[in-house]
Motif scaffolding. Sequence first.
Motif, PDB file in Angstrom:
ATOM      1  N   PRO A 334      -4.196 -16.314   4.835  1.00 18.94           N
ATOM      2  CA  PRO A 334      -3.330 -17.252   5.572  1.00 18.94           C
ATOM      3  C   PRO A 334      -2.245 -16.506   6.359  1.00 18.94           C
ATOM      4  O   PRO A 334      -1.775 -15.447   5.949  1.00 18.94           O
ATOM      5  N   LEU A 335      -1.901 -17.058   7.519  1.00 20.76           N
ATOM      6  CA  LEU A 335      -0.875 -16.438   8.359  1.00 20.76           C
ATOM      7  C   LEU A 335       0.516 -16.769   7.823  1.00 20.76           C
ATOM      8  O   LEU A 335       0.759 -17.861   7.363  1.00 20.76           O
ATOM      9  N   PRO A 336       1.420 -15.813   7.882  1.00 22.36           N
ATOM     10  CA  PRO A 336       2.771 -16.090   7.424  1.00 22.36           C
ATOM     11  C   PRO A 336       3.545 -16.894   8.459  1.00 22.36           C
ATOM     12  O   PRO A 336       3.177 -16.918   9.634  1.00 22.36           O
ATOM     13  N   ALA A 337       4.636 -17.525   8.027  1.00 21.53           N
ATOM     14  CA  ALA A 337       5.524 -18.214   8.959  1.00 21.53           C
ATOM     15  C   ALA A 337       6.473 -17.199   9.570  1.00 21.53           C
ATOM     16  O   ALA A 337       6.168 -16.015   9.636  1.00 21.53           O
ATOM     17  N   GLU A 338       7.665 -17.615   9.983  1.00 19.93           N
ATOM     18  CA  GLU A 338       8.574 -16.686  10.642  1.00 19.93           C
ATOM     19  C   GLU A 338       9.088 -15.605   9.690  1.00 19.93           C
ATOM     20  O   GLU A 338       9.408 -14.505  10.099  1.00 19.93           O
ATOM     21  N   ARG A 339       9.204 -15.987   8.411  1.00 22.58           N
ATOM     22  CA  ARG A 339       9.668 -14.994   7.452  1.00 22.58           C
ATOM     23  C   ARG A 339       8.575 -14.761   6.420  1.00 22.58           C
ATOM     24  O   ARG A 339       7.794 -15.658   6.119  1.00 22.58           O
ATOM     25  N   ALA A 340       8.503 -13.551   5.913  1.00 19.99           N
ATOM     26  CA  ALA A 340       7.478 -13.254   4.924  1.00 19.99           C
ATOM     27  C   ALA A 340       8.034 -12.244   3.940  1.00 19.99           C
ATOM     28  O   ALA A 340       9.099 -11.665   4.161  1.00 19.99           O
ATOM     29  N   ARG A 341       7.308 -12.078   2.844  1.00 18.98           N
ATOM     30  CA  ARG A 341       7.701 -11.025   1.888  1.00 18.98           C
ATOM     31  C   ARG A 341       6.578 -10.006   1.813  1.00 18.98           C
ATOM     32  O   ARG A 341       5.401 -10.357   1.791  1.00 18.98           O
ATOM     33  N   LEU A 342       6.961  -8.747   1.786  1.00 19.76           N
ATOM     34  CA  LEU A 342       5.966  -7.684   1.776  1.00 19.76           C
ATOM     35  C   LEU A 342       5.927  -7.006   0.425  1.00 19.76           C
ATOM     36  O   LEU A 342       6.959  -6.740  -0.182  1.00 19.76           O
ATOM     37  N   ARG A 343       4.675  -6.727  -0.009  1.00 24.54           N
ATOM     38  CA  ARG A 343       4.534  -5.961  -1.250  1.00 24.54           C
ATOM     39  C   ARG A 343       4.009  -4.572  -0.869  1.00 24.54           C
ATOM     40  O   ARG A 343       3.073  -4.439  -0.069  1.00 24.54           O
ATOM     41  N   PHE A 344       4.647  -3.555  -1.412  1.00 26.84           N
ATOM     42  CA  PHE A 344       4.223  -2.163  -1.195  1.00 26.84           C
ATOM     43  C   PHE A 344       3.491  -1.700  -2.436  1.00 26.84           C
ATOM     44  O   PHE A 344       4.142  -1.326  -3.417  1.00 26.84           O
ATOM     45  N   PRO A 345       2.132  -1.741  -2.469  1.00 26.23           N
ATOM     46  CA  PRO A 345       1.429  -1.299  -3.680  1.00 26.23           C
ATOM     47  C   PRO A 345       1.813   0.153  -3.982  1.00 26.23           C
ATOM     48  O   PRO A 345       1.655   1.015  -3.116  1.00 26.23           O
ATOM     49  N   PRO A 346       2.325   0.433  -5.188  1.00 28.17           N
ATOM     50  CA  PRO A 346       2.830   1.789  -5.480  1.00 28.17           C
ATOM     51  C   PRO A 346       1.778   2.876  -5.267  1.00 28.17           C
ATOM     52  O   PRO A 346       2.109   3.972  -4.839  1.00 28.17           O
ATOM     53  N   GLU A 347       0.485   2.568  -5.543  1.00 28.87           N
ATOM     54  CA  GLU A 347      -0.535   3.622  -5.396  1.00 28.87           C
ATOM     55  C   GLU A 347      -0.732   4.039  -3.934  1.00 28.87           C
ATOM     56  O   GLU A 347      -1.249   5.108  -3.652  1.00 28.87           O
ATOM     57  N   TRP A 348      -0.332   3.200  -3.000  1.00 29.56           N
ATOM     58  CA  TRP A 348      -0.498   3.534  -1.575  1.00 29.56           C
ATOM     59  C   TRP A 348       0.826   3.831  -0.875  1.00 29.56           C
ATOM     60  O   TRP A 348       0.865   3.999   0.324  1.00 29.56           O
ATOM     61  N   THR A 349       1.909   3.839  -1.642  1.00 26.71           N
ATOM     62  CA  THR A 349       3.205   4.100  -1.037  1.00 26.71           C
ATOM     63  C   THR A 349       3.557   5.575  -1.243  1.00 26.71           C
ATOM     64  O   THR A 349       3.684   6.044  -2.371  1.00 26.71           O
ATOM     65  N   LEU A 350       3.622   6.308  -0.163  1.00 30.46           N
ATOM     66  CA  LEU A 350       3.810   7.756  -0.245  1.00 30.46           C
ATOM     67  C   LEU A 350       5.219   8.124   0.179  1.00 30.46           C
ATOM     68  O   LEU A 350       5.859   7.388   0.939  1.00 30.46           O
ATOM     69  N   LEU A 351       5.663   9.262  -0.312  1.00 34.17           N
ATOM     70  CA  LEU A 351       7.017   9.697   0.009  1.00 34.17           C
ATOM     71  C   LEU A 351       6.954  10.986   0.829  1.00 34.17           C
ATOM     72  O   LEU A 351       6.183  11.902   0.523  1.00 34.17           O
ATOM     73  N   TYR A 352       7.758  11.026   1.899  1.00 37.67           N
ATOM     74  CA  TYR A 352       7.773  12.207   2.778  1.00 37.67           C
ATOM     75  C   TYR A 352       9.178  12.768   2.821  1.00 37.67           C
ATOM     76  O   TYR A 352      10.148  12.012   2.943  1.00 37.67           O
TER      77      TYR A 352
END
Lengths: 359, 289
Positions: A334-352
């Motif tokens: 489903p498409l989000p409305a004007e505001r949305a919440r994002l989840r950053f799956p930890p296994e795919w979140t990298l640090l630089y």
Amino acid sequence: MAKIELRNLAHSYGGNPSGPQDYALRRMDHVWEDGGAYALLGPSGCGKTTLLNIISGLVQPSEGEVVFDGQQVNTLPTERRNVAQVFQFPVLYDTMSVYDNLAFPLRNRGVSEDRIRERVEEIAAMLDLGDVLKRRAVNLGADAKQKISVGRGLVRSDVAAVLFDEPLTVIDPHLKWRLRRKLKEIHERLQLTLVYVTHDQTEALTFADRIVVMSEGEVVQLGTPQELFERPAHTFVGYFIGSPGMNFLDCGLDGDAAVVDGHRIPLSEEVLEAARQAEGRLEIGIRPEFLELTEDSGGVPAEVEFVEDRGTHRLIKTRVGDNELFVKLRDDQPLPAERARLRFPPEWTLLYANSRLVR
Amino acid sequence: MEKTYYPKAWLMVLPVVAIVSFSAIVPLMTVINYSVQDIFGPENRYFVGMEWFREILGDPEIRGAFQRQFLFSFAVLAIEIPLGIAIALCMPRKGPWVSVVLILLALPLLVPWNVVGTIWQMFARPDIGLLGIGINGLGIDYNFTGNSIDAWVTVLAMDVWHWTSLAVLLCYAGLQAIPDAYYQAARIDGASRWAVFRYIELPKMRGVLMIAILLRFMDSFKIFAEPFVLTGGGPGDSTTFLSQYLTTMAVGQFDLGPAAAFSIIYFLVILLVSYVFYQVINNLGKGVS
């Protein structure tokens, strides 16, 4: 067959380099395995062609060694190295027939005419050039011309590595795919080491087993397409591979999470472990493919700026504070409305840290 | 498909028609007009048909001049084109010397024809000229005003000095236009220096060589001022070329009819030979279907 080693290799065109900015190619140490298909990927002017020309001997490196199968070849002239090179534009000998073009490298090396005929016919059959052998090469289409250039490289039986310098630039899109398939097929059949220079990531990803990403004279990552996609070693690789590229957000660290614009983004154990040694400017990176929309109140609030329908998926541009983030959404979500919440799956979140992956 | 006629379109082509008329058609028609008449005065002229053409073609002196002219033009091409290619191949491709060499080469091209003749006239004089004294000093008997072979050699040397640069500059431009990839591919293919010349440089220079050959043929076939100043056509008529005959006939003797017929034959010969050169060079190397 050839294993190509680059030992402490660096090159400066000017001579007397005073700093890293004077190098067309910065110091590198790599081993390219025998029989591998490598793509050299990077934007124009990043040193790809220089590296290629050093391997083929057209350019003498100012520092370091080029080693083929354990033998140093720095001083060996191009014609004595067992490499062939195919250029961006088809190079043909205008006055010759297709047959003579293909036979040219062998004739220059004094191979007997019987053996030449055998080789030329074999290579022509492989490249589907059998029907045009008697025709003049200049009158053929761009793809046939480029196949002749490739053929001149393959016709020598001693060739162990074929270097391609953006060989599909002048080929029509629908023929590009076919020619690329052909190259791949030949690679599988002859087990040659192939090095393929391109600035087109699709070309690199479909052609090569391993990709060498270059930026500003430096090899920033060497890995499989999957590694480049999932674990970019440098923010440049993140940007350059993928469409759109990876999202990067400036962040701080607080306990077990990264902090972006006051929002906590939890990181994996592995990243946290490595983060202890990290210094300098910190960013987190995540692919648009891995970002998720969530109803959960723990998600990071974002404004939705626009949605683009890309046919197979939808691309959503969102904003968190000053940061732009792209999210790829499957068609059935489903498409989000004007505001949305994002989840950053930890296994795919990298640090630089300072643009380099913390690991 | 039905054609639409638009009569006013003629107005569009009128300027071109006018210019071409004045530049080519009217002068040419005048010459053709003269070539078929015997003219004694404005009111006193007779139609003679092909008479003047027969006379010119039958004249042994003019035939001799034609033979000399062909010999000269082919000698010029045989020397200047290979020499031009050779010099162009030796020239630096880049760096500060390029402009120095280009300027040095362009210098002879800037000198007017008469001046070239005068320079060589003095340069080659056996009594006071540096070249003349030098050659005689080597023990070779050299006198271009007395010996026809010496005169020929001097006229040829003068033309080579004056015009080889043109061939060099054209060839150089042709060579500069060859992308580096060709040389790199040739190195990878193990080609010898000769093979690079034969299969890359020469074919890629075909276009400029055609221009060089045509220009040098047409110009040398029309040569007038330089030998006229240098030798005056002598000794005897050994260096009297076609233009000089024609000028003597038209301006000196005022034989307008024969001179007009001569002019037309002269013009047609140049046209024909140039066409043959063009066809031959254009089809060269197209042996394979």
